[in-house]
Design an enzyme around this catalytic site. Structure first.
Site, mmCIF file in Angstrom:
data_model
loop_
_atom_site.group_PDB
_atom_site.id
_atom_site.type_symbol
_atom_site.label_atom_id
_atom_site.label_comp_id
_atom_site.label_asym_id
_atom_site.label_seq_id
_atom_site.Cartn_x
_atom_site.Cartn_y
_atom_site.Cartn_z
ATOM 1 N N HIS A 107 -7.063 -5.770 1.990
ATOM 2 C CA HIS A 107 -5.916 -5.256 2.750
ATOM 3 C C HIS A 107 -5.375 -6.377 3.632
ATOM 4 O O HIS A 107 -6.149 -7.068 4.300
ATOM 5 C CB HIS A 107 -6.346 -4.101 3.652
ATOM 6 C CG HIS A 107 -6.844 -2.893 2.912
ATOM 7 N ND1 HIS A 107 -6.092 -1.762 2.750
ATOM 8 C CD2 HIS A 107 -8.023 -2.650 2.285
ATOM 9 C CE1 HIS A 107 -6.790 -0.861 2.072
ATOM 10 N NE2 HIS A 107 -7.970 -1.373 1.777
ATOM 11 N N GLY B 157 -15.256 3.362 3.222
ATOM 12 C CA GLY B 157 -13.828 3.652 3.089
ATOM 13 C C GLY B 157 -13.200 3.172 1.798
ATOM 14 O O GLY B 157 -11.982 3.307 1.624
ATOM 15 N N GLN B 158 -13.999 2.607 0.879
ATOM 16 C CA GLN B 158 -13.397 2.174 -0.387
ATOM 17 C C GLN B 158 -13.076 3.401 -1.239
ATOM 18 O O GLN B 158 -13.928 4.273 -1.434
ATOM 19 C CB GLN B 158 -14.353 1.236 -1.153
ATOM 20 C CG GLN B 158 -13.695 0.622 -2.395
ATOM 21 C CD GLN B 158 -14.574 -0.403 -3.112
ATOM 22 O OE1 GLN B 158 -15.744 -0.591 -2.764
ATOM 23 N NE2 GLN B 158 -14.012 -1.055 -4.109
ATOM 24 N N SER B 159 -11.836 3.467 -1.703
ATOM 25 C CA SER B 159 -11.419 4.600 -2.533
ATOM 26 C C SER B 159 -10.965 4.157 -3.915
ATOM 27 O O SER B 159 -10.935 4.953 -4.845
ATOM 28 C CB SER B 159 -10.309 5.391 -1.844
ATOM 29 O OG SER B 159 -9.196 4.553 -1.594
ATOM 30 N N ASP C 205 0.847 -1.189 0.000
ATOM 31 C CA ASP C 205 0.000 0.000 0.000
ATOM 32 C C ASP C 205 0.887 1.245 0.000
ATOM 33 O O ASP C 205 1.880 1.309 0.713
ATOM 34 C CB ASP C 205 -0.931 -0.003 1.222
ATOM 35 C CG ASP C 205 -2.097 0.957 1.052
ATOM 36 O OD1 ASP C 205 -3.239 0.488 0.951
ATOM 37 O OD2 ASP C 205 -1.866 2.191 1.004
ATOM 38 N N ILE C 206 0.504 2.233 -0.801
ATOM 39 C CA ILE C 206 1.290 3.463 -0.930
ATOM 40 C C ILE C 206 1.257 4.283 0.364
ATOM 41 O O ILE C 206 2.154 5.090 0.616
ATOM 42 C CB ILE C 206 0.769 4.273 -2.148
ATOM 43 C CG1 ILE C 206 1.826 5.211 -2.691
ATOM 44 C CG2 ILE C 206 -0.512 5.016 -1.833
ATOM 45 C CD1 ILE C 206 1.469 5.811 -4.047
ATOM 46 N N ASN D 32 -13.051 -3.142 2.067
ATOM 47 C CA ASN D 32 -14.034 -2.067 2.149
ATOM 48 C C ASN D 32 -14.960 -2.160 0.948
ATOM 49 O O ASN D 32 -14.506 -2.380 -0.177
ATOM 50 C CB ASN D 32 -13.322 -0.703 2.170
ATOM 51 C CG ASN D 32 -12.442 -0.543 3.396
ATOM 52 O OD1 ASN D 32 -12.823 -0.955 4.491
ATOM 53 N ND2 ASN D 32 -11.273 0.049 3.228
ATOM 54 N N HIS E 94 -10.037 -5.423 -3.822
ATOM 55 C CA HIS E 94 -8.741 -5.691 -3.191
ATOM 56 C C HIS E 94 -8.964 -5.951 -1.711
ATOM 57 O O HIS E 94 -9.893 -5.431 -1.106
ATOM 58 C CB HIS E 94 -7.765 -4.527 -3.387
ATOM 59 C CG HIS E 94 -8.291 -3.225 -2.877
ATOM 60 N ND1 HIS E 94 -9.177 -2.456 -3.607
ATOM 61 C CD2 HIS E 94 -8.094 -2.561 -1.721
ATOM 62 C CE1 HIS E 94 -9.494 -1.374 -2.917
ATOM 63 N NE2 HIS E 94 -8.865 -1.417 -1.763
HETATM 64 P P1 5GP Z 1 -9.548 1.252 -0.172
HETATM 65 O O1 5GP Z 1 -9.601 2.607 0.501
HETATM 66 O O2 5GP Z 1 -10.213 1.323 -1.540
HETATM 67 O O3 5GP Z 1 -10.032 0.121 0.651
HETATM 68 O O4 5GP Z 1 -8.013 0.951 -0.403
HETATM 69 C C1 5GP Z 1 -7.279 1.535 -1.418
HETATM 70 C C2 5GP Z 1 -5.851 1.562 -0.968
HETATM 71 O O5 5GP Z 1 -5.031 1.728 -2.105
HETATM 72 C C3 5GP Z 1 -5.521 2.725 -0.014
HETATM 73 O O6 5GP Z 1 -5.070 2.192 1.235
HETATM 74 C C4 5GP Z 1 -4.447 3.516 -0.749
HETATM 75 O O7 5GP Z 1 -3.421 3.978 0.109
HETATM 76 C C5 5GP Z 1 -3.926 2.526 -1.785
HETATM 77 N N1 5GP Z 1 -3.512 3.099 -3.047
HETATM 78 C C6 5GP Z 1 -4.166 4.031 -3.791
HETATM 79 N N2 5GP Z 1 -3.493 4.294 -4.921
HETATM 80 C C7 5GP Z 1 -2.381 3.510 -4.899
HETATM 81 C C8 5GP Z 1 -1.294 3.353 -5.806
HETATM 82 O O8 5GP Z 1 -1.193 3.967 -6.865
HETATM 83 N N3 5GP Z 1 -0.329 2.448 -5.455
HETATM 84 C C9 5GP Z 1 -0.396 1.740 -4.289
HETATM 85 N N4 5GP Z 1 0.603 0.888 -4.056
HETATM 86 N N5 5GP Z 1 -1.408 1.864 -3.414
HETATM 87 C C10 5GP Z 1 -2.393 2.747 -3.715
#
Ligand code: 5GP
Ligand code: ZN
Length: 113
Positions: free
Chosen positions: A104, A95-97, A31-32, A89, A102
């Site tokens: 975590h 919290g899904q972005s 994760d970034i 999420n 995917h």
């Molecule tokens: P969500 O919020 O959808 O459950 O998780 C998305 C995750 O993807 C976040 O924790 C965010 O930090 C990570 N993320 C978003 N863009 C990138 C990217 O370009 N590269 C990586 N490695 N992680 C990313």
């Protein structure tokens, strides 16, 4: 591949990202913005919008995501089996972005909540 999906672009090699590990059907990246010492994202290479969109035929792939998590847990911390948290999420309100399914994988710290 969904052309406007950031994870599809990573899977297609269009964005420079070093995989943590890779299989025919699944990619694992760091994760970034890590929320734990080990924070990985386990994603199917197939574009699926979210967990609510998973169809019966995709269930073996979802099971594979869990198998991959088990393998990562075995490898993590030099073979000692550690505690870990899996999280998916579903929807912006949860919290899904990134709208490419995917999971975590979080480990390496005490998680109380
Ligand atoms: P969500 O919020 O959808 O459950 O998780 C998305 C995750 O993807 C976040 O924790 C965010 O930090 C990570 N993320 C978003 N863009 C990138 C990217 O370009 N590269 C990586 N490695 N992680 C990313
Ligand atoms: Zn995608």
């Amino acid at each position: 591949m969904k052309t406007d999906c950031i994870f599809c672009k990573i899977i297609a090699g269009q964005l420079p990202t070093k995989p943590y590990t890779e299989y025919d059907d699944i990619l694992v990246i760091r994760d970034i913005a890590p929320k734990a010492p080990t924070h990985l994202l386990i994603m199917p290479k197939k574009h699926i919008h979210d967990i609510a969109s998973v169809e019966a035929g995709d269930m073996p792939l979802v099971a594979r995501m869990i198998t991959v998590a088990q393998e990562i847990a075995q490898d993590n911390d030099k073979g000692k089996k550690t505690d870990f948290r899996l999280m998916i999420n579903n929807g912006a309100g949860a919290g899904q972005s990134v709208f490419h399914l995917h999971m975590h994988f979080l480990a390496g710290k005490q998680m109380s909540e």
